[in-house]
Design an enzyme around this catalytic site. Structure first.
Site, PDB file in Angstrom:
ATOM      1  N   LYS A 255      39.796  24.771  -8.805  1.00 57.26           N
ATOM      2  CA  LYS A 255      38.716  23.849  -9.218  1.00 57.26           C
ATOM      3  C   LYS A 255      38.485  22.775  -8.182  1.00 57.26           C
ATOM      4  O   LYS A 255      37.714  21.833  -8.418  1.00 57.26           O
ATOM      5  CB  LYS A 255      39.094  23.196 -10.548  1.00 57.26           C
ATOM      6  CG  LYS A 255      39.384  24.144 -11.684  1.00 57.26           C
ATOM      7  CD  LYS A 255      39.881  23.351 -12.886  1.00 57.26           C
ATOM      8  CE  LYS A 255      40.564  24.253 -13.895  1.00 57.26           C
ATOM      9  NZ  LYS A 255      41.381  23.470 -14.841  1.00 57.26           N
TER      10      LYS A 255
ATOM     11  N   ARG B   4      60.045  38.478  -2.220  1.00 56.29           N
ATOM     12  CA  ARG B   4      61.448  38.090  -2.063  1.00 56.29           C
ATOM     13  C   ARG B   4      61.702  36.596  -2.209  1.00 56.29           C
ATOM     14  O   ARG B   4      62.623  36.180  -2.916  1.00 56.29           O
ATOM     15  CB  ARG B   4      61.977  38.490  -0.666  1.00 56.29           C
ATOM     16  CG  ARG B   4      62.420  39.899  -0.540  1.00 56.29           C
ATOM     17  CD  ARG B   4      62.095  40.388   0.843  1.00 56.29           C
ATOM     18  NE  ARG B   4      60.656  40.430   0.959  1.00 56.29           N
ATOM     19  CZ  ARG B   4      59.919  41.490   0.586  1.00 56.29           C
ATOM     20  NH1 ARG B   4      60.511  42.561   0.147  1.00 56.29           N
ATOM     21  NH2 ARG B   4      58.594  41.456   0.673  1.00 56.29           N
ATOM     22  N   THR B   5      60.903  35.803  -1.516  1.00 50.60           N
ATOM     23  CA  THR B   5      61.226  34.368  -1.460  1.00 50.60           C
ATOM     24  C   THR B   5      61.107  33.753  -2.848  1.00 50.60           C
ATOM     25  O   THR B   5      62.016  33.061  -3.320  1.00 50.60           O
ATOM     26  CB  THR B   5      60.292  33.661  -0.456  1.00 50.60           C
ATOM     27  OG1 THR B   5      60.338  34.376   0.775  1.00 50.60           O
ATOM     28  CG2 THR B   5      60.727  32.227  -0.236  1.00 50.60           C
TER      29      THR B   5
ATOM     30  N   HIS C  87      60.055  28.988   8.320  1.00 50.34           N
ATOM     31  CA  HIS C  87      60.499  29.593   7.055  1.00 50.34           C
ATOM     32  C   HIS C  87      62.017  29.362   6.979  1.00 50.34           C
ATOM     33  O   HIS C  87      62.814  30.288   7.115  1.00 50.34           O
ATOM     34  CB  HIS C  87      60.168  31.087   7.083  1.00 50.34           C
ATOM     35  CG  HIS C  87      60.225  31.785   5.753  1.00 50.34           C
ATOM     36  ND1 HIS C  87      60.778  31.223   4.615  1.00 50.34           N
ATOM     37  CD2 HIS C  87      59.810  33.036   5.391  1.00 50.34           C
ATOM     38  CE1 HIS C  87      60.693  32.092   3.614  1.00 50.34           C
ATOM     39  NE2 HIS C  87      60.113  33.188   4.062  1.00 50.34           N
TER      40      HIS C  87
ATOM     41  N   ARG D  72      55.239  27.422  -0.870  1.00 52.61           N
ATOM     42  CA  ARG D  72      54.731  28.228   0.252  1.00 52.61           C
ATOM     43  C   ARG D  72      53.251  27.946   0.368  1.00 52.61           C
ATOM     44  O   ARG D  72      52.522  27.954  -0.632  1.00 52.61           O
ATOM     45  CB  ARG D  72      54.965  29.716   0.020  1.00 52.61           C
ATOM     46  CG  ARG D  72      54.235  30.586   1.025  1.00 52.61           C
ATOM     47  CD  ARG D  72      54.610  32.033   0.923  1.00 52.61           C
ATOM     48  NE  ARG D  72      55.955  32.262   1.422  1.00 52.61           N
ATOM     49  CZ  ARG D  72      56.500  33.466   1.570  1.00 52.61           C
ATOM     50  NH1 ARG D  72      55.810  34.542   1.250  1.00 52.61           N
ATOM     51  NH2 ARG D  72      57.726  33.607   2.034  1.00 52.61           N
TER      52      ARG D  72
HETATM   53  N1   CP Z   1      60.706  37.457   3.721  1.00 55.99           N
HETATM   54  C1   CP Z   1      59.721  36.976   2.936  1.00 55.99           C
HETATM   55  O1   CP Z   1      59.292  35.822   3.094  1.00 55.99           O
HETATM   56  O2   CP Z   1      59.252  37.850   2.007  1.00 55.99           O
HETATM   57  P1   CP Z   1      58.154  37.518   0.914  1.00 55.99           P
HETATM   58  O3   CP Z   1      56.864  37.242   1.664  1.00 55.99           O
HETATM   59  O4   CP Z   1      58.078  38.712   0.031  1.00 55.99           O
HETATM   60  O5   CP Z   1      58.586  36.267   0.202  1.00 55.99           O
END
Ligand code: CP
Length: 307
Positions: free
Chosen positions: A80, A51-52, A129, A101
């Site tokens: 590497k 999603r993110t 988040h 991320r």
């Molecule tokens: N909600 C969320 O962070 O989903 P993903 O890990 O799929 O990005």
């Protein structure tokens, strides 16, 4: 408008949060334009995501920008031995903004210290988040008509769940009542409990996901027990299925209650909830595009109303 990073939800105050939500509402009404024409957005995902990453990339594509990056760090020169610092400095040569991320808490903050390019934190370990929080707030506002004075029940992995940490930090501005439902091993960390105490926020901790708690809630925020955060797999096996929301459990819940989940889910929401109008997790994920359009344009100093 000055460009700026978005690393933690506490980087912005209540008014800035409300401004971002207003901007998300604008983008829901106007999702397609060319205001990111000529801009390059890097998405660096050192941890898996559906999603993110895809909603950030959709947000950019719908606004006419370009996306570079990786969804699997093993295909980058990280494999590497290139350091995070060098990776960020390199990508800063190519992109106008970096969405990242990383599995290490504090990685996004560290990135801001090695580059002048704005950094957007798409999740750092068990820490925060913030872009998820903005879409969560937007979902709550859309479904409840207000953010003020709501009873928010958070269920599951409250220890490692970065989404609940960020959400708590955001909602503390809006006089919530929190119910924290978890087993003792996964309870809300003490630093967040202390914040609730210090700010006079009503909260209750439960190990039982009782009918009384469900029926008192305006929002039930389910979370996945995250296998990837456990060093002891036996402990994960013991706690992974402790809380499951089933359709029958919603029979006497408030008419306005909505079920949220950052997703992905495993077993914590039974599939029989999906068709209940109180289930909102798929729409919640859709709201991520508009929330992320708001975050990206703010971070780049672009006002959609003046572009
Ligand atoms: N909600 C969320 O962070 O989903 P993903 O890990 O799929 O990005």
């Amino acid at each position: 408008m000055k460009s700026s990073s978005f690393v933690a939800i506490d980087d912005i105050n209540k008014q800035e949060m409300l401004d971002l939500l207003e901007r998300a509402r604008y983008f829901e009404e106007h999702p397609n334009s060319k205001i990111l024409d000529g801009r390059v957005v890097a998405t660096l995902f050192f941890e898996p995501s559906t999603r993110t990453r895809l909603s950030f990339e959709t947000a950019v594509n719908r606004l006419g920008g370009r996306v570079i990056g990786f969804s699997d760090a093993s295909t980058s020169s990280t494999s590497k031995g290139e350091t995070l610092k060098d990776t960020i400095k390199m990508v800063s040569n190519y992109a106008d903004i970096i969405v990242m991320r990383h599995f290490l808490e504090g990685a996004a903050q560290y990135a801001t210290e090695v580059t002048d390019v704005p950094i957007v934190n798409a999740g750092d370990g068990a820490n925060q988040h913030p872009s998820q929080t903005l879409l969560d707030l937007y979902s709550i506002l859309k479904t409840q008509g207000t953010l003020e004075g709501l009873t928010i029940t958070m269920v599951g992995d409250l220890k490692y769940g970065r989404t609940v940490h960020s959400l708590l930090m955001a909602l503390r501005h809006f006089k919530p009542v929190f119910n924290f439902v978890s087993c003792p091993e996964l309870r809300m960390p003490e630093e967040y409990i202390k914040i609730c105490r210090r700010e006079g926020i009503e909260f209750h901790e439960y190990t039982d996901f009782s009918q009384e708690v469900i029926d008192s809630s305006d929002i039930i925020y389910m979370t996945r027990v995250q296998r990837e955060r456990f060093s002891d797999i036996m402990e994960y096996e013991r706690v992974k299925n402790l809380y499951t929301l089933r359709n029958a459990m919603l029979a006497t819940s408030k008419p306005n209650v909505k079920i949220l989940h950052p997703l992905p889910r495993v077993n914590e929401i039974d599939r029989d909830v999906d068709d209940n109008p109180k289930a909102y997790y798929f729409e919640q994920a859709r709201n991520g595009v508009f929330a992320r359009q708001a975050i990206l344009t703010r971070a780049l100093g672009i006002d959609p109303l003046k572009s």
